[in-house]
Scaffold this active site. Structure first.
Site, PDB file in Angstrom:
ATOM      1  N   THR A 100       0.843  -1.193   0.000  1.00 13.09           N
ATOM      2  CA  THR A 100       0.000   0.000   0.000  1.00 13.09           C
ATOM      3  C   THR A 100       0.880   1.246   0.000  1.00 13.09           C
ATOM      4  OG1 THR A 100      -0.219  -0.174   2.397  1.00 13.09           O
ATOM      5  CG2 THR A 100      -1.962  -1.148   1.062  1.00 13.09           C
ATOM      6  N   THR A 156       1.489   4.436   1.531  1.00 15.21           N
ATOM      7  CA  THR A 156       2.295   4.982   2.630  1.00 15.21           C
ATOM      8  C   THR A 156       3.238   3.927   3.183  1.00 15.21           C
ATOM      9  OG1 THR A 156       0.557   6.545   3.212  1.00 15.21           O
ATOM     10  CG2 THR A 156       2.187   6.078   4.904  1.00 15.21           C
ATOM     11  N   CYS A 157       2.776   2.691   3.266  1.00 21.89           N
ATOM     12  CA  CYS A 157       3.596   1.609   3.809  1.00 21.89           C
ATOM     13  C   CYS A 157       4.836   1.368   2.946  1.00 21.89           C
ATOM     14  CB  CYS A 157       2.775   0.330   3.916  1.00 21.89           C
ATOM     15  SG  CYS A 157       1.248   0.510   4.875  1.00 21.89           S
ATOM     16  N   SER A 158       4.662   1.396   1.631  1.00 21.45           N
ATOM     17  CA  SER A 158       5.758   1.078   0.716  1.00 21.45           C
ATOM     18  C   SER A 158       6.664   2.258   0.415  1.00 21.45           C
ATOM     19  CB  SER A 158       5.197   0.543  -0.613  1.00 21.45           C
ATOM     20  OG  SER A 158       4.615  -0.726  -0.437  1.00 21.45           O
TER      21      SER A 158
END
Length: 254
Positions: free
Chosen positions: A50, A52-54
């Site tokens: 996703t 923001t996570c990546s």
């Protein structure tokens, strides 16, 4: 409603058996294996791959992994309510060898933390809320929980906040980017110099469709490699070696 950070601090982490994959086989990984007798930084996020996570959450923990370890952290663990196959592929794609990826596929750990939230409006099902924590010997010492509001807030569970908590005086390293060319001996020397000093770098290689025209547009030069540190051009191999010797001398031979 999510629990408060204060209500969780001082409590043990949930006891869970995680279903992991290694060497094409299944293996149960216990909470004790992850935390017992160790100082562990944890960050938990809504989903692998996703945005923001990546792009931010995981990459910054990966960048600061060595600094966190220099400040007494034994391991940095990433939790997500995803299966082992997804987590393994995400780790490989992110080149995040300094992070331990743990699949909380059934959401048991997130549920035990009180952090399992309903994301069915996005088609995600039940997922973990975003948070980070410092765990010593299986006991939560410090929690950073993102504010409970609509969307995916990302304000306090980042790696820099955690590093400041552990050691307010710690200095995060400048990011290093190297434009390189396969088979280039000068590039190999530059990479070896960074590696022997324990400096992480991001490599952008010519085989990623970065040609000499792109290199010149970015650096103003046409020779490989070209190295940037902290957003500033250092230059080629000889210039990099001189810069490193001044800023971070190589360890003396035994």
């Amino acid at each position: 409603m999510l629990p408060s950070a204060e209500s969780l601090e001082g409590k043990p982490v949930p006891q869970v058996a995680f279903k992991t994959r290694a060497d094409d086989g299944w293996r149960d990984l216990s909470t004790d294996e992850l935390f017992k007798g160790k100082t562990v930084v944890v960050f938990s996020l809504p989903g692998a791959y996703t945005p923001t996570c990546s792009s931010t959450h995981l990459p910054r923990y990966n960048e600061l992994a060595s600094v966190l370890r220099d400040n007494g952290v034994d391991d940095i663990v990433c939790f997500s309510v995803n299966d082992a196959f997804v987590m393994n592929e995400w780790k490989q794609g992110q080149d995040a060898g300094d992070i331990t990826f743990v699949p909380d596929g059934n959401g048991d750990f997130a549920r035990g933390m009180g952090m399992l939230v309903d994301k069915r409006d996005l088609g995600f099902g039940m997922r973990s809320w975003r948070y980070s924590m410092l765990v010593r010997d299986g006991v939560i010492e410090k929690m950073f929980i993102e504010p409970e509001r609509e969307g995916d807030p990302f304000e306090v569970s980042d790696a820099d906040t955690m590093l400041r908590h552990i050691n307010p005086g710690a200095r995060a390293p400048d990011p290093i980017v190297m434009f390189s060319k396969p088979g280039c001996p000068f590039c190999a020397r530059a990479k070896a110099a960074l590696t022997e000093r324990g400096l992480r770098y991001t490599e952008i290689s010519q085989d990623q469709k970065i040609n000499t025209s792109v290199l010149r547009a970015v650096s103003g030069r046409m020779t490989w490699p070209q190295v940037f540190i902290g957003g500033h051009l250092v230059g080629g191999t000889d210039e990099l070696l001189a810069h490193l010797e001044q800023a971070n001398p190589a360890p003396a031979a035994a």
